[in-house]
Design an enzyme around this catalytic site. Structure first.
Site, PDB file in Angstrom:
ATOM      1  CB  SER A 558      -0.895   0.016   1.245  1.00 25.33           C
ATOM      2  OG  SER A 558      -1.555   1.259   1.392  1.00 25.33           O
ATOM      3  CE1 TYR A 571      -4.865  -1.851   4.779  1.00 25.73           C
ATOM      4  CE2 TYR A 571      -3.791   0.284   4.507  1.00 25.73           C
ATOM      5  CZ  TYR A 571      -4.330  -0.866   3.956  1.00 25.73           C
ATOM      6  OH  TYR A 571      -4.334  -1.034   2.586  1.00 25.73           O
TER       7      TYR A 571
END
Length: 681
Positions: A558, A571
């Protein structure tokens, strides 16, 4: 508007589909059917006699009008006047093109002469196991007469072609009472005045031969059970097959990469448990349709299934070297100055007593069909041994078929393989969103895909979208569970023979400020993404190193792995862990030819399972925008002002694995439409 088919063509197609859908009647893509009738000459408007015959390639069970070659019968039969003889009969195939009616439909096959020269309105040429058993029996001619009397005649072995068509036509003319013939070493041909009569005659020959073999044959044609060679339990067989699969695929891919297929059907296991199986396997297959797919003989492991795994693997490696040497010698014995180059010396069929059969090909369908054909060969051996002795055509004739210039020309006409052909991919979290898009892209580029997801229904739906078991299979896996991961890889090994490309995509997202992030949130986030990716990559490395074929591991990380966003500690930290795994594993696995790379997406809202599962609402709240405007919000903060979709991430995965970046490992590709703060440094 599509023209209505000629009535005889409609009957031909219906008959073909019925015959081709029954495995007792003919094998996949085997045999051909035809019809003769009057049609209209498009130039003169006059009636002209036409032949409709199944063209080169295709399958009777799914034959359509577009799969028929259409020829003028007068021109086809006129070829007999200029026939130069059996030594030059291959030239006649090109001459068929000058007999085509109009656009002609499909390309005429080598068997066109058989249909055109036989004086019957309808002709079937089929490869039923029962018929081939008689055709490959040591005294097949006598057995054919005993079975059928004078209603079915014997035609000695002849390689398919123009001369065989003349032979069959002559046999019919000399035996007006006959309804068909058994072709030595090959199959059967039947004929009739109508489509229904032709089909009835075909089925009569097949069923009569079945009854004859059953009632006349001995009870145990493969001999008594061989001590120690009986089947393992199903669980033991599957575990052993999965352990052997990567090694066997590596051996079968020595000359060129192959996809595998495994079967432990009762027919195979019984054959391998009997005393005569080593002798019969060494004789190889006989019907040309069979050994073109299976090669002249299989590789047979000569150890019982209880032998230690390391011992079995070592023996298979030794047998593989022997097989390659023997195949090269076979080629050298029979190749002439004009023979095509040897296509490869690896086996297409590997038999492992007590476990099953592994077969290999350029794609899953080819590998699966090779296995089906070897089962046909086992049935043929059983039938021939039951009433006589199995005696296939001799080796020189097999070579003439396998290295036939007409077969070579057919191979040259095949389209170039897609970039990921022969590659087997396992994608986690592939039941929706980014994973689904990746699975679709990899399959479109030629890969076989294992759709892995905790959501069984979602995984099965995606596998169905990709075309079913010859392209994709679904496996249920929770990436936090080591046993489920191992089972998923075992399923891939049994379905396709190995694993070459793994995409770590499974994940969840928990968006909370630090003080609201519970330890359970942290643990769950890291268990799925950081720990899950580690476990999946470890299993992938185990399989890939056993294969010795290199491979690719891709992490869907990400932008958050390098960019510090608000309210996102669990996350983003898990994504940073994944990003560093890319670097660590690239360094560790490079020596085995395994490349490890990553993709850093951002703001993939539409089609995303994560965003639909609550992450979108959480992030929209953080940024103070409506949830349905979140994709637009992310796009506007990028340099390109473009929204990122799952397909864009899939494109990056293909870029990393499609063959152009062969010297790239340890790379992260941003797919974020340009987020300057996330530029890699």
């Amino acid at each position: 508007m599509t023209a209505t088919p000629h009535p005889e063509v409609r009957a031909l197609l219906e008959r073909s589909n019925r015959l081709g859908s029954d495995p007792r009647t003919t094998n996949y893509a085997g045999g051909n059917t035809s019809a003769k009738a009057l049609g209209t000459d498009p130039v003169t408007g006059a009636d002209t006699e036409l032949l409709w015959v199944k063209g080169s390639g295709g399958d009777l069970g799914t034959l359509t009008e577009g799969g028929l070659a259409v020829l003028r019968l007068d021109r086809l039969r006129a070829l007999t006047a200029g026939y130069p003889g059996v030594e030059r009969e291959d030239e006649m195939v090109a001459a068929f093109d000058y007999c085509l009616h109009g656009r002609g439909g499909a390309a005429p096959s080598i068997d066109t002469a058989m249909h055109g020269l036989v004086d019957a309105a309808h002709v079937d040429h089929l490869h039923p196991d029962s018929g081939i058993a008689l055709a490959c029996a040591a005294d097949g001619e006598e057995l054919t007469k005993e079975c059928f009397g004078d209603t079915v005649v014997w035609v000695p072995w002849r390689r398919p072609g123009f001369q065989l068509g003349l032979d069959i036509a002559a046999a019919k003319e000399a035996n007006p009472q006959a309804v068909g013939c058994v072709l030595g070493g090959h199959g059967i041909t039947a004929w009739g005045a109508t489509s229904a009569q032709c089909e009835a005659n075909s089925l009569h020959i097949i069923r009569t031969a079945e009854d004859f073999l059953r009632t006349r044959g001995k009870a145990e044609p493969f001999g008594p059970l061989l001590a120690g060679f009986g089947p393992l339990t199903e669980a033991e067989r599957r575990a052993r097959a999965a352990a052997l699969a990567p090694v066997l695929r590596a051996l079968a891919s020595t000359d060129r990469p192959q996809v595998g297929h495994f079967t432990d059907s009762g027919v195979v296991l019984d054959f391998l448990s009997r005393a005569e199986h080593p002798r019969l396997a060494a004789l190889g297959t006989s019907c040309p349709d069979h050994f073109l797919r299976t090669k002249v003989r299989p590789l047979l492991l000569d150890l019982p299934p209880t032998a230690p795994l390391d011992e079995a693997i070592a023996r298979l490696r030794a047998l593989h070297q022997d097989y390659r040497a023997a195949y090269a010698a076979y080629y050298d014995r029979h190749a002439g100055p004009g023979s095509p180059a040897m296509r490869g010396a690896d086996p297409a069929v590997v038999l492992v007593p007590g476990v099953g059969m592994f077969t290999y090909g350029k794609d899953k369908q080819t590998a699966r069909v090779a296995g089906e054909f070897y089962v046909n060969a086992i049935n043929v051996m059983r039938g021939a041994e039951a009433v006589s002795a199995y005696r296939p055509i001799d080796e020189a004739e097999k070579f003439r078929i396998e290295y036939w210039e007409l077969e070579e020309a057919k191979l040259r006409r095949m389209p170039a393989p897609r970039p990921l052909a022969t590659r087997i991919a396992l994608v986690t979290g592939a039941g929706s969103g980014i994973g689904r898009a990746i699975a679709h892209r990899l399959a479109a580029e030629g890969a076989c895909v294992v759709v892995a997801d905790r959501d069984t229904a979602g995984a099965e739906a995606v596998a169905g979208e990709l075309g079913g078991p010859d392209t994709a299979v679904a496996v249920t896996v929770d990436v936090t569970d080591e046993e489920q991961i191992r089972a998923a890889f075992d399923a891939a090994l049994l379905a396709f023979g190995g694993v070459d490309l793994v995409v770590n995509n499974a994940g969840i997202s928990i968006s909370k400020p630090l003080l609201e992030t519970a330890a359970a949130d942290w643990d769950r986030q890291h268990a799925i993404m950081a720990r899950g990716s580690f476990l999946v990559s470890r299993e992938a490395a185990r399989v890939m190193t056993a294969q010795g074929l290199g491979g690719d591991i891709v992490y869907i990380a990400s932008k958050n792995a390098v960019f510090a966003g608000p309210n996102n500690i669990a996350y983003s930290a898990a994504k940073a862990d994944q990003a560093h795994q890319v670097r660590l594993l690239a360094a560790e696995l490079g020596g085995d030819g395994i490349r490890v790379n990553g993709v850093n997406p951002d703001g993939v809202v539409r089609g995303s399972g994560i965003f639909a599962g609550g992450w979108g609402a959480q992030r929209a709240a953080v940024y103070g925008v409506a949830e349905d405007k979140l994709g637009e919000f992310y796009a506007q903060r990028t340099l390109l002002k473009r929204e990122v979709l799952p397909e864009h991430v899939a494109n990056a995965v293909f870029a990393l694995t499609g063959g152009d970046l062969t010297h790239t490992t340890g790379l992260h590709i941003p797919v974020d439409a340009g987020v300057a703060a996330a530029f890699l440094r």
